[in-house]
Design an enzyme around this catalytic site. Sequence first.
Site, PDB file in Angstrom:
ATOM      1  N   LYS A   2     -11.721   9.757 -21.926  1.00 30.65           N
ATOM      2  CA  LYS A   2     -12.595  10.797 -22.495  1.00 30.65           C
ATOM      3  C   LYS A   2     -13.533  11.325 -21.417  1.00 30.65           C
ATOM      4  O   LYS A   2     -13.685  10.687 -20.362  1.00 30.65           O
ATOM      5  CB  LYS A   2     -13.381  10.214 -23.677  1.00 30.65           C
ATOM      6  CG  LYS A   2     -14.305   9.055 -23.304  1.00 30.65           C
ATOM      7  CD  LYS A   2     -14.859   8.342 -24.536  1.00 30.65           C
ATOM      8  CE  LYS A   2     -15.722   7.159 -24.119  1.00 30.65           C
ATOM      9  NZ  LYS A   2     -16.125   6.344 -25.296  1.00 30.65           N
ATOM     10  N   TYR A  60     -40.262  21.147  -3.401  1.00 29.55           N
ATOM     11  CA  TYR A  60     -41.100  21.675  -4.484  1.00 29.55           C
ATOM     12  C   TYR A  60     -42.215  20.705  -4.845  1.00 29.55           C
ATOM     13  O   TYR A  60     -41.984  19.503  -4.998  1.00 29.55           O
ATOM     14  CB  TYR A  60     -40.254  21.904  -5.741  1.00 29.55           C
ATOM     15  CG  TYR A  60     -39.290  23.059  -5.642  1.00 29.55           C
ATOM     16  CD1 TYR A  60     -39.740  24.346  -5.349  1.00 29.55           C
ATOM     17  CD2 TYR A  60     -37.930  22.856  -5.863  1.00 29.55           C
ATOM     18  CE1 TYR A  60     -38.844  25.408  -5.268  1.00 29.55           C
ATOM     19  CE2 TYR A  60     -37.036  23.910  -5.790  1.00 29.55           C
ATOM     20  CZ  TYR A  60     -37.498  25.185  -5.485  1.00 29.55           C
ATOM     21  OH  TYR A  60     -36.616  26.218  -5.418  1.00 29.55           O
TER      22      TYR A  60
END
Length: 389
Positions: A48, A276
């Site tokens: 999956k 940042y």
Amino acid sequence: MTDAHRVNDPDRPPLRPTRAEVDLDALTRNLGRLRDAADGAMVCAVVKADGYGHGAVRCARAAVAAGAEWLAVALVEEAEVLRAAGIDAPIAIFSEPPLHAIPRMLDARVTPSVHTAAFGRALDAAARDRGERVTVHLNVDSGMGRVGVPEDGWEAFVTEVAAWEHVRVEAIWTHMARADEPAAPTTEQQQDGFDRFLALAGRAGLTWDFVHAGNSASALVQPRARRDLVRVGIAMYGLSPSTEVTADAHDLEPVMRLVTEVAYAKRIAAGTPVSYGHTWCAPVDGWLATVPVGYADGVPRLLSNRGAFLIGGERRPIAGTVTMDQTMVWCGDHEPRIGDEVVLLGTQGSGRVTADDWAAWAETITYEVTCGISARVPRTGRRASTGRD
Ligand SMILES: *Cc1c(COP(=O)(O)O)cnc(C)c1O
């Protein structure tokens, strides 16, 4: 309608060096170890979520070649991808899709999981209309609390199942909530509960071929949960199910190696702020590398000022905040050069960074680490190291 082309189009090879190398030989060896641990049980390879981020088709092919009797997915769409690639092995699914998915589920020859009477009836009707008999696995809730027939509704449910003329029960299954915590008493309690479900079904005259109840951790450390088949995901990819059941302790090898190259390097002065928010400043004069990978590729932003990548054979700490597409790495006295190999997950020289490390830094589990490597990162076969050592 599809886009004219997309990033990672096979006809337009990637230009950026960032890539996830997938080692199918390691997957094969891991599966062999799991088969030994499973002690005679069949093996279902869980692919999956695009094979936990490794590529479902390549992993499914390798698992079947290595002897996995079953494959499993979470979505009908995931099964369709495997069938379109020509994969023929039996495919189980872990929950009931919406009712309108039934025709495509049957077209894809998925073995449905059933835990509601409404879904079972709709399957029975669809099978009758197609002139087929559909084989199903009944899912019971022995304590996971997710999906599955609850114990107090089981007797009525079994009576209902007997009325579905076009449905044949091949298996009854359940799922453990704490198999990766060897000291937790709930796995034994869930196994006792599962036995009660089976005894009641037997008394009611239901028949089935086999039962399954275990995931990777069950295969490795919970003998009672192994039953007739184990559903193995995380350990097949060589990753730890938990901090208590680790890949290293069970000799499992990571299948994914995440690598890129230094894109830019410069010497900076003590006190120079980086990235940042200026959350990091150089402690002394030294070298800073910029690496072309960021949170849009699946490097969790929580690795900012916490994680490390390998450059020049050693761990180098992430300096400042991880940005969308680029991350800075502090190399101190080591001078990095543009094009030097950077290992984000894997080994280089004497250094190693694992999904366990990322999981600790990002306050998550190994599963989320590889599932989170985004579609922007090309998956390739294993390549020879280009590092300097
Ligand atoms: C995902 C899943 C598995 C595989 O679990 P791992 O811990 O990755 O081995 C097994 N069974 C079910 C029902 C699942 O949803």
